[in-house]
Structures are given as structure tokens and as C-alpha cells.
Scaffold this active site. Structure first.
Site, PDB file in Angstrom:
ATOM      1  N   LYS A   1       0.748  -1.217   0.081  1.00  0.00           N
ATOM      2  CA  LYS A   1      -0.071  -0.057  -0.178  1.00  0.00           C
ATOM      3  C   LYS A   1       0.976   1.414  -0.170  1.00  0.00           C
ATOM      4  CE  LYS A   1      -4.024  -1.890   2.364  1.00  0.00           C
ATOM      5  NZ  LYS A   1      -5.059  -1.663   3.623  1.00  0.00           N
TER       6      LYS A   1
ATOM      7  N   ASP B   1      -9.666   3.217   2.533  1.00  0.00           N
ATOM      8  CA  ASP B   1      -9.978   2.561   3.903  1.00  0.00           C
ATOM      9  C   ASP B   1     -10.510   3.559   5.024  1.00  0.00           C
ATOM     10  OD1 ASP B   1      -8.518   0.202   3.515  1.00  0.00           O
ATOM     11  OD2 ASP B   1      -6.631   0.780   3.886  1.00  0.00           O
TER      12      ASP B   1
END
Ligand code: ATR
Length: 282
Positions: free
Chosen positions: A70, A107
Site C-alpha cells: 500500500k 480505508d
């Protein structure tokens, strides 16, 4: 049924075999009778750049990224969404019409959508939130809570310097405090979020007494294996509202699915049990 016109997406991770995303996205594809497929893509860290660059060449609509990719993806994609820049991590890549790579981070919205779907948050309660941990997940939770208008966001991390760096980068109302003093913060907390790996299957449990936590404080864990962590069991036993972690995985997946397959997937209560069954199969 997959035809020669199928839209392709997937998740890159290393390892990737633990990921529940293929089960989730392929369930949505089947449910919507969509001509598409979502694949697990085992990509070693040293090949991430190459693998992402190949997506448009292979006709992929995009992909998700999981551990450990990520953060590295931030410097690889061609453009970043505002949240990916703030969080410093990309979890969703979209191949644009000009074949460039757009990196998003979903997220923060995944966390907040899950929180709102499971707990009622009164405006007057948005005072002090205590976040345990300071990794990528903690940064996403902080960004979500800043945007939701929480007044005071206290970051507690075993390594203080990391909490301090996150607080410096995100600015007020985020501040770093000492991990050793975590129990002292409980009495002020209206929301407690565990973003550390403590409580996860195979890891140590979180050593934290909740005795001074207000009864109406919400306790959320982003760990979902097991779904009921010892923190959540303890919180539920004393009557606090709790929020389990699996819903964040579901909600963070929605924007990617929408962008790649051009259909809004259905998020209902049966999805989490469907994913849990997937965790039990080796
Ligand atoms: P993610 O990106 O998913 O948030 P991460 O960056 O590996 O994952 O972060 C894991 C978090 O769990 C960190 O805040 C870590 O604390 P350190 O910064 O001190 O490493 C925390 N963590 C892991 N094991 C821990 C332990 N035994 N006690 C306290 N905190 C722990």
C-alpha cells in the site's frame, strides 16, 4: 459465466492467499451476473512497479493492494486521490481511459461506513477518540475521524516517534501520547479504536483495562481474525457498543468494485457471515 469481454481486476499482495477480497468481489460479480473476474495476484515487493505498469497492457480495469504494497504504490501510480495522499497509502488502483494509474485510498471511508452501520454516533459524543497504533490503518482511521469532525484524536503507539510523526503530518486535532499511559486516557474516550495487530490470531492480546471507559463509549477493532477479539469481548461484557472489523473490509471494497465493474454492489448483513465461512476453509 466469463466471456472474452470480461472485465478484470484483482488484489496484489505478498503473500495474497489469506486475502478475502477475491471471495468478496467474485460473490458480488456472481450476484450481479456481471461478466468479470477478480483474481489473487501474488506479487513480490520488488516486482510491484512492474506488475502495476502491466495492468493497462493486460487490459485490467485496476486492482486492490494489500500488505506490503500500500505505501510503496504511492510513488508508482501516476496520480493520487486526496485521501491516498493524506494517508500515504494506496489500496485501490484504477486504470484510466488514457491507461494511466490512479491511486485511491478507501480505508478511511471503509472504516467510517462500517462504524456508522454498526453504532449510533451522537454529534455531542464526537469529543475524544483514542486510536491504538500508528501504521497505515491508524492513519486512515485518523483521516476518517478528522473528516467526521471529532474534536480530539489521541494516538497511542508502542513506538512514540511513529505516533508523533503521524500527528505532525495530519495536524490538529490529532496528537501523540505515550503508550504506557493508555489506561489514563480511557476515562475521556468516547471512541476507542484498535489498529494494532494485538488481538489478531497468533499475536499477543492487547493488555488494556477498560474499567474507566464511559459506558456509552464505542469500542472498535479493525482486527477481524478472530471477529470477536479479546478487546471486543471485554467491551461487550461491560455494556459498551462494539464494532467488529470485517465490515471495514467490505465497505472499503465498494468504491473499487463500482469503478471497475460499473455496478454498485449490495452490502447486507449476510455478507459478513459469507466471508467468515471463507476464513474457516483452509
Ligand atoms: P498497518 O499498516 O496495518 O496499520 P503496521 O504498519 O504494521 O500495520 O502497524 C502495526 C501497528 O501495531 C503499529 O502501530 C505497531 O506498533 P509499532 O509502531 O511500535 O511497531 C503495533 N504493534 C504491533 N505489535 C505490537 C505490540 N506487541 N505491542 C504494541 N503495539 C504493537
Amino acid at each position: 459465466m466469463i466471456t472474452g469481454h470480461a472485465t478484470l481486476a484483482g488484489v496484489m499482495g505478498w503473500p495474497v492467499s489469506h486475502s478475502l477480497s477475491p471471495r468478496l468481489h467474485n460473490h458480488w460479480l456472481e450476484q450481479g451476473a456481471i461478466d468479470g473476474a477478480y483474481l489473487p495476484l501474488a506479487v513480490a515487493p520488488e516486482h510491484l512497479g512492474e506488475a502495476l505498469r502491466v495492468l493497462p497492457k493486460m487490459g485490467f480495469a485496476g486492482c486492490n493492494l494489500t500488505i506490503p504494497h500500500k505505501e510503496a504504490a504511492v510513488t508508482i501510480v501516476d496520480a493520487l486521490s486526496e485521501n491516498a495522499r493524506r494517508i500515504g497509502a494506496v489500496n485501490t488502483v484504477i486504470v484510466r481511459e488514457d491507461r494511466s494509474l490512479y491511486g485511491k485510498n478507501t480505508d478511511a471511508t471503509g472504516f467510517i461506513e462500517n462504524l456508522k452501520s454498526k453504532a449510533r454516533i451522537k454529534e455531542e459524543h464526537k469529543q475524544c477518540a483514542v486510536i491504538l497504533g500508528s501504521g497505515g490503518a491508524a492513519r486512515a482511521v485518523c483521516v476518517a475521524l478528522i473528516d467526521e469532525g471529532w474534536k480530539d484524536i489521541v494516538l497511542l503507539n508502542r513506538t512514540y516517534s511513529k505516533a508523533h510523526a503521524v500527528a505532525e503530518q495530519l495536524g490538529e486535532p490529532v496528537r501523540a501520547e505515550r503508550w504506557e499511559r493508555r489506561e489514563g486516557w480511557m476515562s475521556q474516550s468516547m471512541l476507542l479504536v484498535n489498529t494494532t495487530s494485538l488481538g489478531m490470531k497468533g499475536q499477543d492480546t492487547l493488555d488494556l483495562s477498560l474499567h474507566s471507559l464511559p459506558e456509552e463509549a464505542i469500542v472498535a477493532d479493525i482486527v477481524y481474525q478472530p471477529l470477536m477479539t479479546s478487546l471486543l469481548i471485554k467491551a461487550r461484557a461491560r455494556g459498551n457498543p462494539i464494532v467488529t472489523g470485517l465490515g471495514m473490509l467490505v465497505h472499503q471494497a465498494v468504491p473499487g468494485f463500482k469503478a471497475w465493474f460499473e455496478v454498485t454492489p449490495v452490502v447486507d448483513s449476510s455478507l459478513e457471515s459469507f466471508l467468515l465461512e471463507g476464513m474457516q476453509t483452509p
